[in-house]
Design a protein around this motif. Structure first.
Motif, PDB file in Angstrom:
ATOM      1  N   ASN A   1       6.595  55.797  45.393  1.00 28.75           N
ATOM      2  CA  ASN A   1       5.288  57.377  45.840  1.00 28.75           C
ATOM      3  C   ASN A   1       6.520  57.727  47.053  1.00 28.75           C
ATOM      4  OD1 ASN A   1       2.946  56.843  45.225  1.00 28.75           O
ATOM      5  ND2 ASN A   1       3.354  54.177  46.841  1.00 28.75           N
ATOM      6  N   ALA A   2       8.240  58.198  46.626  1.00 31.54           N
ATOM      7  CA  ALA A   2       8.961  58.362  47.455  1.00 31.54           C
ATOM      8  C   ALA A   2       8.558  60.148  48.174  1.00 31.54           C
ATOM      9  CB  ALA A   2      10.611  58.894  46.623  1.00 31.54           C
ATOM     10  N   ASP A   3       8.033  60.836  46.714  1.00 30.71           N
ATOM     11  CA  ASP A   3       7.771  62.213  46.925  1.00 30.71           C
ATOM     12  C   ASP A   3       6.558  62.571  48.106  1.00 30.71           C
ATOM     13  OD1 ASP A   3       6.094  60.699  45.522  1.00 30.71           O
ATOM     14  OD2 ASP A   3       5.070  62.934  44.203  1.00 30.71           O
ATOM     15  N   GLN A   4       5.739  61.758  48.641  1.00 31.55           N
ATOM     16  CA  GLN A   4       5.214  61.981  49.384  1.00 31.55           C
ATOM     17  C   GLN A   4       5.389  61.661  50.872  1.00 31.55           C
ATOM     18  OE1 GLN A   4       2.379  58.942  49.381  1.00 31.55           O
ATOM     19  NE2 GLN A   4       0.962  59.844  47.341  1.00 31.55           N
ATOM     20  N   ASN A   5       6.504  61.476  51.339  1.00 28.56           N
ATOM     21  CA  ASN A   5       7.104  60.969  52.460  1.00 28.56           C
ATOM     22  C   ASN A   5       8.845  61.685  52.707  1.00 28.56           C
ATOM     23  OD1 ASN A   5       5.765  59.287  53.447  1.00 28.56           O
ATOM     24  ND2 ASN A   5       6.812  57.643  52.739  1.00 28.56           N
ATOM     25  N   ILE A   6       9.387  62.123  51.502  1.00 28.97           N
ATOM     26  CA  ILE A   6      10.584  62.794  50.921  1.00 28.97           C
ATOM     27  C   ILE A   6      10.111  64.289  50.818  1.00 28.97           C
ATOM     28  CG2 ILE A   6      12.816  62.677  50.584  1.00 28.97           C
ATOM     29  CD1 ILE A   6      12.538  59.952  49.530  1.00 28.97           C
ATOM     30  N   ARG A   7      11.119  65.019  51.856  1.00 28.40           N
ATOM     31  CA  ARG A   7      10.870  67.126  51.768  1.00 28.40           C
ATOM     32  C   ARG A   7      12.084  67.352  50.725  1.00 28.40           C
ATOM     33  NH1 ARG A   7       6.386  65.762  50.966  1.00 28.40           N
ATOM     34  NH2 ARG A   7       5.301  66.419  52.334  1.00 28.40           N
TER      35      ARG A   7
ATOM     36  N   ALA B   1       4.683  71.878  54.825  1.00 27.90           N
ATOM     37  CA  ALA B   1       5.606  71.737  53.067  1.00 27.90           C
ATOM     38  C   ALA B   1       6.838  71.457  53.430  1.00 27.90           C
ATOM     39  CB  ALA B   1       4.938  73.358  52.620  1.00 27.90           C
ATOM     40  N   ASN B   2       7.305  72.086  54.617  1.00 28.24           N
ATOM     41  CA  ASN B   2       8.521  72.348  54.493  1.00 28.24           C
ATOM     42  C   ASN B   2       9.541  71.071  55.096  1.00 28.24           C
ATOM     43  OD1 ASN B   2       9.596  74.648  52.885  1.00 28.24           O
ATOM     44  ND2 ASN B   2       7.863  74.800  54.356  1.00 28.24           N
ATOM     45  N   PHE B   3       9.219  69.851  55.870  1.00 28.21           N
ATOM     46  CA  PHE B   3       9.574  69.203  57.130  1.00 28.21           C
ATOM     47  C   PHE B   3       8.605  67.537  56.560  1.00 28.21           C
ATOM     48  CE2 PHE B   3       9.887  73.313  58.669  1.00 28.21           C
ATOM     49  CZ  PHE B   3      11.422  72.894  59.546  1.00 28.21           C
ATOM     50  N   ASN B   4       9.684  66.994  56.610  1.00 24.89           N
ATOM     51  CA  ASN B   4       9.128  65.683  56.968  1.00 24.89           C
ATOM     52  C   ASN B   4       8.603  64.768  57.928  1.00 24.89           C
ATOM     53  OD1 ASN B   4       8.582  62.928  56.210  1.00 24.89           O
ATOM     54  ND2 ASN B   4      10.895  62.912  55.660  1.00 24.89           N
ATOM     55  N   ARG B   5       7.474  63.880  57.468  1.00 25.07           N
ATOM     56  CA  ARG B   5       6.489  63.762  58.510  1.00 25.07           C
ATOM     57  C   ARG B   5       7.181  63.258  59.325  1.00 25.07           C
ATOM     58  NH1 ARG B   5       1.042  63.196  55.296  1.00 25.07           N
ATOM     59  NH2 ARG B   5       0.057  65.081  54.968  1.00 25.07           N
ATOM     60  N   ASP B   6       8.445  62.407  58.908  1.00 20.73           N
ATOM     61  CA  ASP B   6       9.317  61.173  59.604  1.00 20.73           C
ATOM     62  C   ASP B   6       9.857  61.670  60.879  1.00 20.73           C
ATOM     63  OD1 ASP B   6       7.855  58.957  58.648  1.00 20.73           O
ATOM     64  OD2 ASP B   6       9.776  59.548  57.096  1.00 20.73           O
ATOM     65  N   ASN B   7      10.013  63.050  60.473  1.00 24.16           N
ATOM     66  CA  ASN B   7      11.001  63.634  61.482  1.00 24.16           C
ATOM     67  C   ASN B   7       9.777  63.497  62.681  1.00 24.16           C
ATOM     68  OD1 ASN B   7      12.475  65.780  63.363  1.00 24.16           O
ATOM     69  ND2 ASN B   7      12.450  67.101  61.402  1.00 24.16           N
ATOM     70  N   PRO B   8      10.091  63.504  64.029  1.00 24.62           N
ATOM     71  CA  PRO B   8       9.372  63.391  65.384  1.00 24.62           C
ATOM     72  C   PRO B   8       9.720  65.091  66.056  1.00 24.62           C
ATOM     73  CG  PRO B   8      11.663  62.956  65.956  1.00 24.62           C
ATOM     74  CD  PRO B   8      11.564  62.286  64.385  1.00 24.62           C
ATOM     75  N   ASP B   9      10.371  65.536  66.085  1.00 23.74           N
ATOM     76  CA  ASP B   9      10.610  67.319  66.410  1.00 23.74           C
ATOM     77  C   ASP B   9       8.886  67.652  65.377  1.00 23.74           C
ATOM     78  OD1 ASP B   9      11.842  66.226  68.141  1.00 23.74           O
ATOM     79  OD2 ASP B   9      13.862  67.827  66.598  1.00 23.74           O
ATOM     80  N   SER B  10       9.078  67.894  63.940  1.00 28.15           N
ATOM     81  CA  SER B  10       8.049  68.225  63.454  1.00 28.15           C
ATOM     82  C   SER B  10       7.073  67.550  63.554  1.00 28.15           C
ATOM     83  CB  SER B  10       8.515  68.686  61.988  1.00 28.15           C
ATOM     84  OG  SER B  10       8.410  67.309  61.442  1.00 28.15           O
ATOM     85  N   ARG B  11       6.826  66.070  63.639  1.00 28.06           N
ATOM     86  CA  ARG B  11       5.383  66.017  63.933  1.00 28.06           C
ATOM     87  C   ARG B  11       5.126  66.261  64.825  1.00 28.06           C
ATOM     88  NH1 ARG B  11       7.221  61.056  63.043  1.00 28.06           N
ATOM     89  NH2 ARG B  11       7.203  60.157  65.069  1.00 28.06           N
ATOM     90  N   ALA B  12       5.887  66.113  65.870  1.00 26.81           N
ATOM     91  CA  ALA B  12       5.231  66.523  67.753  1.00 26.81           C
ATOM     92  C   ALA B  12       4.354  68.256  67.524  1.00 26.81           C
ATOM     93  CB  ALA B  12       6.220  66.744  68.618  1.00 26.81           C
ATOM     94  N   LEU B  13       4.895  69.634  67.365  1.00 21.80           N
ATOM     95  CA  LEU B  13       5.074  70.406  67.013  1.00 21.80           C
ATOM     96  C   LEU B  13       3.948  70.668  65.865  1.00 21.80           C
ATOM     97  CD1 LEU B  13       5.897  73.510  67.597  1.00 21.80           C
ATOM     98  CD2 LEU B  13       7.275  73.260  65.753  1.00 21.80           C
ATOM     99  N   ARG B  14       3.468  69.917  65.030  1.00 23.02           N
ATOM    100  CA  ARG B  14       2.369  70.243  63.998  1.00 23.02           C
ATOM    101  C   ARG B  14       0.906  69.579  64.490  1.00 23.02           C
ATOM    102  NH1 ARG B  14      -1.359  71.209  61.901  1.00 23.02           N
ATOM    103  NH2 ARG B  14      -1.902  70.461  59.357  1.00 23.02           N
ATOM    104  N   THR B  15       2.263  68.267  65.565  1.00 19.43           N
ATOM    105  CA  THR B  15       0.103  67.724  65.708  1.00 19.43           C
ATOM    106  C   THR B  15       0.031  68.796  67.433  1.00 19.43           C
ATOM    107  OG1 THR B  15       0.919  65.624  66.170  1.00 19.43           O
ATOM    108  CG2 THR B  15      -0.841  66.264  67.666  1.00 19.43           C
TER     109      THR B  15
END
Length: 381
Positions: A260-266, A313-327
């Motif tokens: 399941n590596a493609d689900q978390n790794i972009r 589509a372009n950022f990993n969900r594990d990235n705290p900056d992108s996750r906070a921006l998405r929220t």
């Protein structure tokens, strides 16, 4: 003894007697002369005193005469001045107009005063009308501007302030005919005050802050944890201490199996790809800002959804900056940006009707003084 004296001795005593009688005779005239001298001196002193008193009286009379002559001269000068004034008054009286001329001048003055009053009334009417027209035109312009702000920007605060300013202008008119227009403006004000006004300015600023964060957003490099993945899970499930478990544990340290590596790794973004993604995200947020200011709910939500899709589509969900921006983007999607604003057409029509009524009343007022002045001139003697 008297008989024995000789005739010489008898004659000697008699001689002094004879001698003394002439002396006495001489003394009496001397005493009379001194008395006469004293009387003469007294009379002389009296005469001198009378003469001195006469001289003093004469000088006093001369002084009085001089004063009287001065007063006489002053009276003469006053008399001359009075005569000159009398002559000047006579000349002025001679220059005064006759009774007929005075009556003619009085009639002309009365006519001039009437014309002046008429001109003053017309001037006040014109000036007052111009000021009132300017103020009423300003009120109409404020209502048009408020309607434009509501239709274009849905800015209820600015529209409320503009309608209130128009109502103050009508209040300053102090005209009972403005009651209907003010009543309609009061209804519009209450409708505007009861309308929900979203904080679109604050929403615009929040989206601007998100744009700044998006311009600094970087991709997160993937990190592999040496837990073995599937091999580590098989080693944990097998019996500990066996050669099979020991072998799987050893292999998991060198190999990693993850289905399941493609689900978390972009894909790792860098250089031009990262710049394009940042630009697309910034454009989506900028479009959302525009839609927030103009109250376009559909455009606003579509822009934020597009920004969320770019992040997913372009950022990993594990990235705290992108996750906070998405929220944060997900939280702002449901914010209201559009409101149902009331219509100001009825208020604008009421103000325009009052302006037309004011102008027609002013035209009638202009015609009335002219007719009245014409009638007064015809009936004037």
């Amino acid at each position: 003894m008297s008989e024995a004296t000789t005739p010489k001795e008898q004659e000697q005593p008699a001689q002094p007697a004879l001698e003394s009688s002439p002396a006495a005779g001489e003394a009496r005239p001397a005493s009379r002369g001194s008395a006469l001298a004293a009387v003469a001196l007294l009379v002389g002193a009296i005469g001198v005193g009378v003469g001195g008193w006469s001289v003093w009286q004469l000088r006093a009379l001369q002084t009085d005469a001089q004063q009287q002559s001065g007063q006489l001269e002053e009276a003469r000068s006053q008399t001359q001045a009075l005569s000159q004034r009398t002559n000047s008054l006579d000349n002025r009286f001679g220059q005064l107009p006759t009774v007929e001329e005075l009556e003619e001048r009085r009639r002309l003055v009365a006519q001039l005063q009437g014309d002046q009053q008429l001109l003053n009334q017309r001037l006040e009417t014109v000036l007052g009308a111009s000021r009132q027209d300017w103020r009423l035109a300003e009120a109409e312009h404020l209502l048009r501007l408020a309607s434009l702000r509501l239709s274009a920007l849905q800015d209820t605060n600015s529209a409320t302030a503009l309608v209130q300013a128009a109502d103050e202008i009508l209040r300053d008119q102090d005209d009972p005919a403005a009651f209907a227009a003010r009543e309609q403006l009061a209804r519009s004000l209450e409708a505007l005050r009861s309308t929900d006004n979203p904080d679109r300015t604050g929403l615009f600023l929040q989206l601007g802050a998100l744009r700044e964060q998006a311009s600094q957003l970087n991709s997160l490099n993937p990190k592999f944890v040496a837990d073995g993945g599937v091999l580590g899970e098989l080693a944990a499930d097998s019996e500990p201490g066996t050669w099979w478990s020991h072998g799987l544990q050893t292999l998991s340290q060198y190999f990693r199996l993850d289905f399941n590596a493609d689900q978390n790794i972009r894909p790792l973004l860098a250089g031009q790809s990262l710049t394009q993604v940042r630009l697309a995200l910034s454009l989506a947020l900028e479009q959302a800002q525009w839609a927030a200011l103009h109250g376009e709910t559909q455009v606003y939500r579509q822009a934020l959804q597009q920004a969320g899709e770019v992040l997913d589509a372009n950022f990993n969900r594990d990235n705290p900056d992108s996750r906070a921006l998405r929220t944060r983007v997900g939280e702002l999607v449901d914010k209201p940006v559009e409101v149902e604003v009331p219509e100001l057409t009825q208020s604008l029509n009421a103000v325009q009707a009052y302006i037309e009524h004011k102008q027609s009343a002013r035209e009638r007022l202009k015609d009335a003084p002219t007719d009245e002045a014409t009638g007064n001139e015809e009936g004037r003697p």
